[in-house]
Design a protein around this motif. Structure first.
Motif, mmCIF file in Angstrom:
data_model
loop_
_atom_site.group_PDB
_atom_site.id
_atom_site.type_symbol
_atom_site.label_atom_id
_atom_site.label_comp_id
_atom_site.label_asym_id
_atom_site.label_seq_id
_atom_site.Cartn_x
_atom_site.Cartn_y
_atom_site.Cartn_z
ATOM 1 N N ASP A 163 16.358 -10.598 20.474
ATOM 2 C CA ASP A 163 17.706 -10.445 21.027
ATOM 3 C C ASP A 163 18.571 -9.541 20.141
ATOM 4 O O ASP A 163 19.345 -8.720 20.642
ATOM 5 C CB ASP A 163 18.380 -11.817 21.159
ATOM 6 N N ILE A 164 18.424 -9.705 18.823
ATOM 7 C CA ILE A 164 19.194 -8.866 17.892
ATOM 8 C C ILE A 164 18.804 -7.401 18.061
ATOM 9 O O ILE A 164 19.664 -6.505 18.080
ATOM 10 C CB ILE A 164 18.956 -9.329 16.443
ATOM 11 N N ALA A 165 17.498 -7.146 18.190
ATOM 12 C CA ALA A 165 17.024 -5.769 18.361
ATOM 13 C C ALA A 165 17.574 -5.175 19.652
ATOM 14 O O ALA A 165 18.020 -4.019 19.685
ATOM 15 C CB ALA A 165 15.491 -5.737 18.369
ATOM 16 N N ASP A 166 17.540 -5.957 20.743
ATOM 17 C CA ASP A 166 18.068 -5.471 22.025
ATOM 18 C C ASP A 166 19.561 -5.180 21.921
ATOM 19 O O ASP A 166 20.046 -4.186 22.478
ATOM 20 C CB ASP A 166 17.809 -6.498 23.120
ATOM 21 N N THR A 167 20.269 -6.030 21.218
ATOM 22 C CA THR A 167 21.714 -5.830 21.059
ATOM 23 C C THR A 167 22.002 -4.549 20.283
ATOM 24 O O THR A 167 22.880 -3.757 20.664
ATOM 25 C CB THR A 167 22.344 -7.032 20.325
ATOM 26 N N LYS A 168 21.258 -4.338 19.197
ATOM 27 C CA LYS A 168 21.453 -3.113 18.403
ATOM 28 C C LYS A 168 21.132 -1.867 19.234
ATOM 29 O O LYS A 168 21.826 -0.852 19.154
ATOM 30 C CB LYS A 168 20.569 -3.159 17.155
ATOM 31 N N ALA A 169 20.037 -1.950 20.016
ATOM 32 C CA ALA A 169 19.652 -0.815 20.854
ATOM 33 C C ALA A 169 20.731 -0.533 21.902
ATOM 34 O O ALA A 169 21.071 0.623 22.175
ATOM 35 C CB ALA A 169 18.306 -1.079 21.523
ATOM 36 N N ASN A 170 21.288 -1.591 22.502
ATOM 37 C CA ASN A 170 22.334 -1.411 23.504
ATOM 38 C C ASN A 170 23.596 -0.813 22.898
ATOM 39 O O ASN A 170 24.286 -0.018 23.540
ATOM 40 C CB ASN A 170 22.656 -2.763 24.152
ATOM 41 N N ILE A 171 23.900 -1.213 21.645
ATOM 42 C CA ILE A 171 25.066 -0.628 20.971
ATOM 43 C C ILE A 171 24.879 0.869 20.780
ATOM 44 O O ILE A 171 25.773 1.674 21.075
ATOM 45 C CB ILE A 171 25.296 -1.334 19.614
ATOM 46 N N LEU A 172 23.694 1.243 20.273
ATOM 47 C CA LEU A 172 23.415 2.664 20.076
ATOM 48 C C LEU A 172 23.434 3.414 21.400
ATOM 49 O O LEU A 172 23.921 4.545 21.494
ATOM 50 C CB LEU A 172 22.052 2.844 19.399
ATOM 51 N N LEU A 173 22.882 2.788 22.442
ATOM 52 C CA LEU A 173 22.851 3.413 23.755
ATOM 53 C C LEU A 173 24.266 3.667 24.265
ATOM 54 O O LEU A 173 24.573 4.755 24.780
ATOM 55 C CB LEU A 173 22.086 2.511 24.731
ATOM 56 N N LEU B 29 13.605 3.313 25.029
ATOM 57 C CA LEU B 29 12.220 2.931 24.756
ATOM 58 C C LEU B 29 12.149 1.604 24.002
ATOM 59 O O LEU B 29 11.222 0.805 24.215
ATOM 60 C CB LEU B 29 11.527 4.030 23.938
ATOM 61 N N ALA B 30 13.131 1.346 23.118
ATOM 62 C CA ALA B 30 13.126 0.112 22.333
ATOM 63 C C ALA B 30 13.386 -1.113 23.194
ATOM 64 O O ALA B 30 12.961 -2.222 22.850
ATOM 65 C CB ALA B 30 14.173 0.191 21.225
ATOM 66 N N THR B 31 14.082 -0.939 24.315
ATOM 67 C CA THR B 31 14.405 -2.083 25.178
ATOM 68 C C THR B 31 13.612 -2.098 26.476
ATOM 69 O O THR B 31 13.714 -3.058 27.240
ATOM 70 C CB THR B 31 15.908 -2.069 25.521
ATOM 71 N N ARG B 32 12.828 -1.065 26.744
ATOM 72 C CA ARG B 32 12.096 -0.988 28.013
ATOM 73 C C ARG B 32 10.954 -1.995 28.018
ATOM 74 O O ARG B 32 10.116 -2.015 27.126
ATOM 75 C CB ARG B 32 11.540 0.427 28.215
#
Length: 400
Positions: free
Chosen positions: A241-251, A297-300
Protein backbone atom coordinates in the motif's frame (compact mmCIF):
# COMPACT_ATOMS: atom_id res chain seq x y z
CA UNK A 1 -19.77 32.83 30.96
CA UNK A 2 -21.66 30.54 28.59
CA UNK A 3 -19.71 32.06 25.69
CA UNK A 4 -16.47 31.26 27.53
CA UNK A 5 -17.53 27.61 27.78
CA UNK A 6 -18.10 27.47 24.01
CA UNK A 7 -14.71 29.09 23.40
CA UNK A 8 -13.09 26.54 25.73
CA UNK A 9 -14.76 23.70 23.81
CA UNK A 10 -13.49 25.06 20.48
CA UNK A 11 -9.98 25.62 21.84
CA UNK A 12 -9.61 22.20 23.48
CA UNK A 13 -11.01 20.39 20.43
CA UNK A 14 -8.42 22.01 18.17
CA UNK A 15 -5.64 21.68 20.75
CA UNK A 16 -6.11 17.94 21.27
CA UNK A 17 -6.50 17.25 17.55
CA UNK A 18 -3.25 19.10 16.82
CA UNK A 19 -1.08 18.10 19.79
CA UNK A 20 -2.23 14.78 21.32
CA UNK A 21 -0.27 11.68 20.32
CA UNK A 22 -2.53 9.16 18.49
CA UNK A 23 -1.25 6.51 20.91
CA UNK A 24 -3.62 7.94 23.53
CA UNK A 25 -6.58 5.83 22.43
CA UNK A 26 -8.47 6.31 25.73
CA UNK A 27 -7.48 9.72 27.12
CA UNK A 28 -8.36 11.54 23.90
CA UNK A 29 -10.94 14.03 22.66
CA UNK A 30 -13.72 11.42 22.77
CA UNK A 31 -13.04 10.80 26.48
CA UNK A 32 -13.06 14.54 27.19
CA UNK A 33 -16.39 14.90 25.40
CA UNK A 34 -17.84 12.02 27.43
CA UNK A 35 -16.72 13.64 30.70
CA UNK A 36 -18.29 16.95 29.66
CA UNK A 37 -21.58 15.19 28.87
CA UNK A 38 -21.53 13.40 32.23
CA UNK A 39 -20.86 16.71 34.03
CA UNK A 40 -23.93 18.16 32.31
CA UNK A 41 -25.96 15.10 33.30
CA UNK A 42 -24.95 15.40 36.94
CA UNK A 43 -25.49 19.17 37.16
CA UNK A 44 -28.84 19.33 35.33
CA UNK A 45 -30.79 18.45 38.47
CA UNK A 46 -28.34 19.90 41.01
CA UNK A 47 -28.70 23.10 43.02
CA UNK A 48 -25.47 24.58 41.66
CA UNK A 49 -25.50 28.11 40.32
CA UNK A 50 -25.01 28.74 36.60
CA UNK A 51 -21.57 30.15 37.32
CA UNK A 52 -20.53 26.97 39.16
CA UNK A 53 -21.85 24.81 36.31
CA UNK A 54 -19.87 26.82 33.79
CA UNK A 55 -16.68 26.53 35.86
CA UNK A 56 -17.19 22.76 36.04
CA UNK A 57 -17.65 22.50 32.27
CA UNK A 58 -14.51 24.52 31.57
CA UNK A 59 -12.53 22.30 33.94
CA UNK A 60 -13.98 19.20 32.28
CA UNK A 61 -12.84 20.40 28.86
CA UNK A 62 -9.28 21.07 30.04
CA UNK A 63 -8.80 18.27 32.61
CA UNK A 64 -6.81 15.92 30.32
CA UNK A 65 -5.06 18.41 28.01
CA UNK A 66 -1.88 17.81 30.03
CA UNK A 67 -1.48 14.42 28.31
CA UNK A 68 -0.05 16.40 25.40
CA UNK A 69 2.94 17.16 27.65
CA UNK A 70 3.40 14.34 30.18
CA UNK A 71 1.61 11.31 31.59
CA UNK A 72 2.66 11.43 35.23
CA UNK A 73 1.46 14.71 36.68
CA UNK A 74 -0.56 15.62 33.60
CA UNK A 75 -3.13 17.33 35.82
CA UNK A 76 -0.67 20.13 36.67
CA UNK A 77 0.09 20.61 32.98
CA UNK A 78 -3.65 20.73 32.32
CA UNK A 79 -3.92 23.52 34.90
CA UNK A 80 -1.18 25.51 33.11
CA UNK A 81 -2.89 25.12 29.73
CA UNK A 82 -6.28 26.09 31.15
CA UNK A 83 -4.82 29.07 33.05
CA UNK A 84 -3.06 30.41 29.96
CA UNK A 85 -6.30 30.16 27.99
CA UNK A 86 -8.41 31.85 30.66
CA UNK A 87 -5.86 34.63 31.16
CA UNK A 88 -5.94 35.32 27.43
CA UNK A 89 -9.70 35.81 27.81
CA UNK A 90 -9.20 38.26 30.74
CA UNK A 91 -10.98 35.94 33.18
CA UNK A 92 -10.87 36.86 36.88
CA UNK A 93 -8.20 35.23 39.02
CA UNK A 94 -10.78 33.67 41.37
CA UNK A 95 -12.40 31.84 38.45
CA UNK A 96 -9.03 30.63 37.15
CA UNK A 97 -8.16 29.31 40.61
CA UNK A 98 -11.52 27.54 40.89
CA UNK A 99 -11.01 25.81 37.51
CA UNK A 100 -7.48 24.82 38.54
CA UNK A 101 -8.67 23.25 41.82
CA UNK A 102 -11.33 21.21 40.01
CA UNK A 103 -8.79 19.92 37.46
CA UNK A 104 -6.37 18.93 40.24
CA UNK A 105 -9.21 17.03 41.91
CA UNK A 106 -9.07 14.49 39.04
CA UNK A 107 -5.84 13.05 40.48
CA UNK A 108 -6.47 9.40 41.37
CA UNK A 109 -5.28 9.72 44.99
CA UNK A 110 -7.15 12.97 45.67
CA UNK A 111 -10.16 13.06 48.00
CA UNK A 112 -12.73 15.69 46.86
CA UNK A 113 -13.42 18.43 49.38
CA UNK A 114 -16.62 19.87 47.90
CA UNK A 115 -19.47 19.06 45.53
CA UNK A 116 -17.75 20.51 42.43
CA UNK A 117 -14.70 18.33 42.93
CA UNK A 118 -16.90 15.30 43.59
CA UNK A 119 -18.85 15.85 40.37
CA UNK A 120 -15.72 16.06 38.20
CA UNK A 121 -14.35 12.87 39.80
CA UNK A 122 -17.61 11.02 39.22
CA UNK A 123 -17.86 12.25 35.62
CA UNK A 124 -14.24 11.26 34.95
CA UNK A 125 -14.95 7.69 36.15
CA UNK A 126 -18.44 7.41 34.66
CA UNK A 127 -17.23 4.65 32.32
CA UNK A 128 -17.42 2.22 35.27
CA UNK A 129 -21.21 2.32 34.87
CA UNK A 130 -21.27 2.20 31.07
CA UNK A 131 -22.72 -0.66 29.05
CA UNK A 132 -19.52 -0.40 27.02
CA UNK A 133 -17.24 -0.74 30.04
CA UNK A 134 -15.29 -3.63 28.49
CA UNK A 135 -14.52 -1.54 25.39
CA UNK A 136 -13.35 1.45 27.43
CA UNK A 137 -11.20 -0.79 29.64
CA UNK A 138 -9.64 -2.39 26.55
CA UNK A 139 -8.79 1.05 25.16
CA UNK A 140 -7.11 2.02 28.43
CA UNK A 141 -5.12 -1.24 28.44
CA UNK A 142 -4.02 -0.60 24.84
CA UNK A 143 -3.05 2.97 25.69
CA UNK A 144 -0.80 1.76 28.52
CA UNK A 145 0.87 -0.68 26.13
CA UNK A 146 1.46 2.02 23.51
CA UNK A 147 2.52 4.89 25.75
CA UNK A 148 4.12 3.26 28.80
CA UNK A 149 5.19 -0.21 27.59
CA UNK A 150 2.95 -1.73 30.28
CA UNK A 151 1.94 -5.17 29.03
CA UNK A 152 -0.66 -6.78 31.28
CA UNK A 153 -1.97 -10.31 30.76
CA UNK A 154 -5.73 -10.77 30.47
CA UNK A 155 -6.08 -12.55 33.85
CA UNK A 156 -4.11 -9.79 35.60
CA UNK A 157 -6.11 -7.13 33.77
CA UNK A 158 -9.42 -8.67 34.85
CA UNK A 159 -8.17 -8.90 38.44
CA UNK A 160 -7.04 -5.25 38.39
CA UNK A 161 -10.44 -4.14 37.08
CA UNK A 162 -12.26 -6.15 39.74
CA UNK A 163 -10.12 -4.52 42.41
CA UNK A 164 -10.75 -1.06 40.94
CA UNK A 165 -14.52 -1.44 40.76
CA UNK A 166 -14.67 -3.04 44.21
CA UNK A 167 -12.83 -0.11 45.81
CA UNK A 168 -14.41 2.62 43.67
CA UNK A 169 -16.90 4.98 45.30
CA UNK A 170 -19.06 7.69 43.78
CA UNK A 171 -18.61 11.00 45.60
CA UNK A 172 -22.02 12.52 44.86
CA UNK A 173 -25.44 11.14 45.71
CA UNK A 174 -26.82 11.79 42.23
CA UNK A 175 -24.02 9.80 40.60
CA UNK A 176 -24.51 6.94 43.03
CA UNK A 177 -28.27 6.85 42.39
CA UNK A 178 -27.81 6.95 38.60
CA UNK A 179 -24.82 4.69 38.08
CA UNK A 180 -24.22 2.39 41.04
CA UNK A 181 -26.56 -0.34 39.78
CA UNK A 182 -24.92 -0.52 36.36
CA UNK A 183 -21.47 -0.53 37.98
CA UNK A 184 -22.54 -3.58 39.96
CA UNK A 185 -23.52 -5.37 36.75
CA UNK A 186 -20.12 -4.59 35.24
CA UNK A 187 -18.41 -5.95 38.35
CA UNK A 188 -20.51 -9.11 38.11
CA UNK A 189 -19.48 -9.49 34.47
CA UNK A 190 -15.82 -9.19 35.44
CA UNK A 191 -16.22 -11.85 38.13
CA UNK A 192 -17.75 -14.18 35.54
CA UNK A 193 -14.83 -13.52 33.22
CA UNK A 194 -12.44 -14.27 36.06
CA UNK A 195 -14.15 -17.63 36.67
CA UNK A 196 -14.05 -18.48 32.96
CA UNK A 197 -10.33 -17.67 32.81
CA UNK A 198 -9.70 -19.93 35.78
CA UNK A 199 -11.72 -22.74 34.16
CA UNK A 200 -9.94 -22.31 30.82
CA UNK A 201 -6.58 -22.28 32.56
CA UNK A 202 -7.37 -25.53 34.30
CA UNK A 203 -8.58 -27.10 31.05
CA UNK A 204 -5.45 -25.96 29.24
CA UNK A 205 -3.23 -27.43 31.93
CA UNK A 206 -5.12 -30.72 31.71
CA UNK A 207 -4.90 -30.75 27.93
CA UNK A 208 -1.18 -30.08 28.02
CA UNK A 209 -0.71 -32.93 30.44
CA UNK A 210 -2.69 -35.31 28.22
CA UNK A 211 -0.84 -34.32 25.06
CA UNK A 212 2.64 -33.86 26.51
CA UNK A 213 3.93 -36.70 24.32
CA UNK A 214 2.80 -34.77 21.21
CA UNK A 215 4.55 -31.44 21.74
CA UNK A 216 4.47 -30.55 18.08
CA UNK A 217 0.66 -30.55 18.19
CA UNK A 218 0.23 -28.27 21.17
CA UNK A 219 -1.75 -25.06 20.67
CA UNK A 220 1.16 -22.79 21.51
CA UNK A 221 3.42 -23.64 18.53
CA UNK A 222 0.42 -23.66 16.16
CA UNK A 223 -0.65 -20.23 17.33
CA UNK A 224 2.91 -18.98 17.07
CA UNK A 225 3.11 -20.10 13.44
CA UNK A 226 -0.26 -18.57 12.60
CA UNK A 227 0.71 -15.31 14.27
CA UNK A 228 3.99 -15.26 12.34
CA UNK A 229 2.18 -15.69 9.01
CA UNK A 230 -0.50 -13.15 9.94
CA UNK A 231 2.01 -10.48 10.95
CA UNK A 232 4.28 -11.12 7.97
CA UNK A 233 1.44 -11.02 5.44
CA UNK A 234 -0.01 -7.89 7.02
CA UNK A 235 3.38 -6.17 6.89
CA UNK A 236 3.82 -7.11 3.23
CA UNK A 237 0.38 -5.77 2.35
CA UNK A 238 1.11 -2.55 4.24
CA UNK A 239 4.38 -2.13 2.35
CA UNK A 240 2.51 -2.71 -0.91
CA UNK A 241 0.00 0.00 0.00
CA UNK A 242 2.86 2.38 0.82
CA UNK A 243 4.48 1.68 -2.56
CA UNK A 244 1.18 2.30 -4.38
CA UNK A 245 0.69 5.54 -2.49
CA UNK A 246 4.19 6.77 -3.36
CA UNK A 247 3.67 5.82 -7.02
CA UNK A 248 0.33 7.66 -7.10
CA UNK A 249 1.94 10.75 -5.58
CA UNK A 250 4.64 10.76 -8.25
CA UNK A 251 2.02 10.12 -10.93
CA UNK A 252 -0.07 13.06 -9.76
CA UNK A 253 2.93 15.41 -9.45
CA UNK A 254 4.22 14.56 -12.91
CA UNK A 255 0.76 14.85 -14.43
CA UNK A 256 0.51 18.37 -13.02
CA UNK A 257 4.00 19.20 -14.33
CA UNK A 258 3.25 17.93 -17.85
CA UNK A 259 -0.02 19.91 -17.85
CA UNK A 260 1.85 23.09 -16.94
CA UNK A 261 4.48 22.41 -19.60
CA UNK A 262 1.84 21.91 -22.29
CA UNK A 263 -0.18 24.96 -21.28
CA UNK A 264 2.64 27.43 -20.60
CA UNK A 265 5.87 26.46 -22.37
CA UNK A 266 4.71 24.68 -25.55
CA UNK A 267 2.43 27.55 -26.55
CA UNK A 268 5.45 29.90 -26.53
CA UNK A 269 7.58 27.74 -28.85
CA UNK A 270 5.71 28.98 -31.98
CA UNK A 271 7.52 32.28 -31.57
CA UNK A 272 10.96 32.12 -33.33
CA UNK A 273 12.43 34.23 -30.55
CA UNK A 274 11.79 31.36 -28.14
CA UNK A 275 13.63 28.69 -30.13
CA UNK A 276 16.22 28.40 -27.37
CA UNK A 277 13.50 26.91 -25.12
CA UNK A 278 12.79 23.92 -27.40
CA UNK A 279 15.45 21.50 -26.18
CA UNK A 280 15.08 22.29 -22.46
CA UNK A 281 11.33 21.83 -22.83
CA UNK A 282 11.79 18.53 -24.66
CA UNK A 283 14.20 17.29 -21.95
CA UNK A 284 11.84 18.38 -19.20
CA UNK A 285 8.82 16.75 -20.84
CA UNK A 286 10.75 13.54 -21.62
CA UNK A 287 11.84 13.00 -18.03
CA UNK A 288 8.32 13.79 -16.80
CA UNK A 289 6.74 11.29 -19.19
CA UNK A 290 9.35 8.68 -18.20
CA UNK A 291 8.46 9.20 -14.53
CA UNK A 292 4.75 8.80 -15.34
CA UNK A 293 5.37 5.59 -17.27
CA UNK A 294 7.47 4.10 -14.46
CA UNK A 295 4.83 5.10 -11.87
CA UNK A 296 2.14 3.36 -13.91
CA UNK A 297 4.32 0.24 -14.29
CA UNK A 298 4.87 0.16 -10.51
CA UNK A 299 1.12 0.05 -9.84
CA UNK A 300 -0.08 -1.91 -12.89
CA UNK A 301 -1.50 -5.31 -11.83
CA UNK A 302 -0.50 -8.56 -13.51
CA UNK A 303 -3.19 -10.73 -15.11
CA UNK A 304 -3.01 -14.43 -14.24
CA UNK A 305 -4.64 -17.49 -15.74
CA UNK A 306 -7.02 -17.99 -12.81
CA UNK A 307 -7.52 -21.77 -13.32
CA UNK A 308 -6.28 -25.01 -11.83
CA UNK A 309 -7.18 -28.69 -12.01
CA UNK A 310 -7.50 -31.54 -9.50
CA UNK A 311 -4.04 -32.78 -10.39
CA UNK A 312 -2.57 -29.43 -9.36
CA UNK A 313 -4.35 -29.70 -6.00
CA UNK A 314 -3.27 -33.31 -5.52
CA UNK A 315 0.36 -32.39 -6.25
CA UNK A 316 0.09 -29.25 -4.08
CA UNK A 317 1.21 -27.05 -6.96
CA UNK A 318 -1.51 -24.39 -6.75
CA UNK A 319 -1.77 -21.66 -4.11
CA UNK A 320 -5.49 -21.40 -3.32
CA UNK A 321 -4.97 -18.34 -1.10
CA UNK A 322 -4.22 -16.06 -4.07
CA UNK A 323 -7.28 -14.96 -6.04
CA UNK A 324 -5.33 -14.94 -9.30
CA UNK A 325 -5.17 -18.72 -9.19
CA UNK A 326 -8.90 -19.36 -8.89
CA UNK A 327 -10.91 -16.36 -10.10
CA UNK A 328 -12.06 -18.22 -13.24
CA UNK A 329 -12.97 -21.44 -11.45
CA UNK A 330 -16.49 -22.61 -10.61
CA UNK A 331 -17.62 -22.33 -7.00
CA UNK A 332 -18.00 -26.08 -6.40
CA UNK A 333 -14.50 -26.75 -7.76
CA UNK A 334 -13.00 -24.06 -5.55
CA UNK A 335 -14.86 -25.32 -2.45
CA UNK A 336 -13.59 -28.85 -3.09
CA UNK A 337 -10.01 -27.63 -3.44
CA UNK A 338 -10.24 -25.52 -0.27
CA UNK A 339 -11.56 -28.49 1.71
CA UNK A 340 -8.67 -30.59 0.44
CA UNK A 341 -6.18 -27.95 1.51
CA UNK A 342 -7.73 -27.41 4.96
CA UNK A 343 -7.51 -31.14 5.68
CA UNK A 344 -3.80 -31.15 4.85
CA UNK A 345 -1.74 -29.15 7.37
CA UNK A 346 1.43 -29.26 5.28
CA UNK A 347 -0.44 -28.09 2.17
CA UNK A 348 -2.03 -25.23 4.13
CA UNK A 349 1.28 -23.95 5.50
CA UNK A 350 2.90 -24.48 2.10
CA UNK A 351 0.23 -22.25 0.53
CA UNK A 352 0.78 -19.58 3.17
CA UNK A 353 4.52 -19.75 2.55
CA UNK A 354 4.03 -19.41 -1.22
CA UNK A 355 1.64 -16.50 -0.69
CA UNK A 356 4.25 -14.74 1.44
CA UNK A 357 7.02 -15.48 -1.07
CA UNK A 358 5.14 -14.20 -4.11
CA UNK A 359 4.04 -11.11 -2.20
CA UNK A 360 7.74 -10.50 -1.60
CA UNK A 361 8.43 -10.80 -5.32
CA UNK A 362 5.69 -8.29 -6.10
CA UNK A 363 7.09 -5.92 -3.48
CA UNK A 364 10.58 -6.26 -4.94
CA UNK A 365 9.26 -5.34 -8.39
CA UNK A 366 7.23 -2.41 -7.06
CA UNK A 367 10.01 -0.93 -4.96
CA UNK A 368 12.59 -1.44 -7.72
CA UNK A 369 10.39 0.44 -10.19
CA UNK A 370 9.59 3.03 -7.54
CA UNK A 371 13.29 3.62 -6.88
CA UNK A 372 13.91 4.01 -10.61
CA UNK A 373 10.98 6.43 -10.83
CA UNK A 374 12.32 8.63 -8.05
CA UNK A 375 15.80 8.52 -9.60
CA UNK A 376 14.48 9.52 -13.04
CA UNK A 377 12.35 12.25 -11.49
CA UNK A 378 15.29 13.62 -9.49
CA UNK A 379 17.71 13.50 -12.43
CA UNK A 380 15.06 15.01 -14.72
CA UNK A 381 14.51 17.99 -12.45
CA UNK A 382 18.26 18.65 -12.13
CA UNK A 383 19.01 18.19 -15.84
CA UNK A 384 16.02 20.30 -16.86
CA UNK A 385 17.04 23.18 -14.61
CA UNK A 386 20.58 23.03 -15.99
CA UNK A 387 19.25 22.87 -19.57
CA UNK A 388 17.02 25.91 -19.05
CA UNK A 389 19.88 27.81 -17.41
CA UNK A 390 22.21 27.05 -20.34
CA UNK A 391 19.49 27.97 -22.84
CA UNK A 392 18.82 31.31 -21.16
CA UNK A 393 22.53 32.07 -20.94
CA UNK A 394 23.26 31.19 -24.58
CA UNK A 395 20.30 33.22 -25.85
CA UNK A 396 21.13 36.23 -23.74
CA UNK A 397 17.63 36.24 -22.26
CA UNK A 398 17.07 37.49 -18.75
CA UNK A 399 15.84 34.87 -16.30
CA UNK A 400 12.71 36.30 -14.67
Amino acid sequence: METLVLEAEKYVTGYLNDNLDPKFVYHNLAHTQRVVEKVKELTDTSSLSDNEKHILLIAAWFHDTGFTKVIEGHEKESVKIASDFLKSKQVEEDTIKAVANIILATQMTYEPKNELEGIIRDADCAHVSSKNYDEFASLLRKEWELTQDKFISKPDWVNDNISFLTNHTFYTNIAASKWEKRKGKNLAGLLQSQNKIKENTEKLKQKKAELSFKKHKLDLPERGIETMFRVALRNHITLSDIADTKANILLSVNAIIISLVLSNLVSKLDNPSNDYLIWPTVIFAAFTVASIVLSVLATRPNVTQGKFNKEDVANKKVNLLFFGNFHKMKLDEFEWAMNEMMQDRDYLYSSLTKDLYFLGLVLNRKYSLLRQTYTVFMIGIVVSVIAFAIAFQSSGAVIP
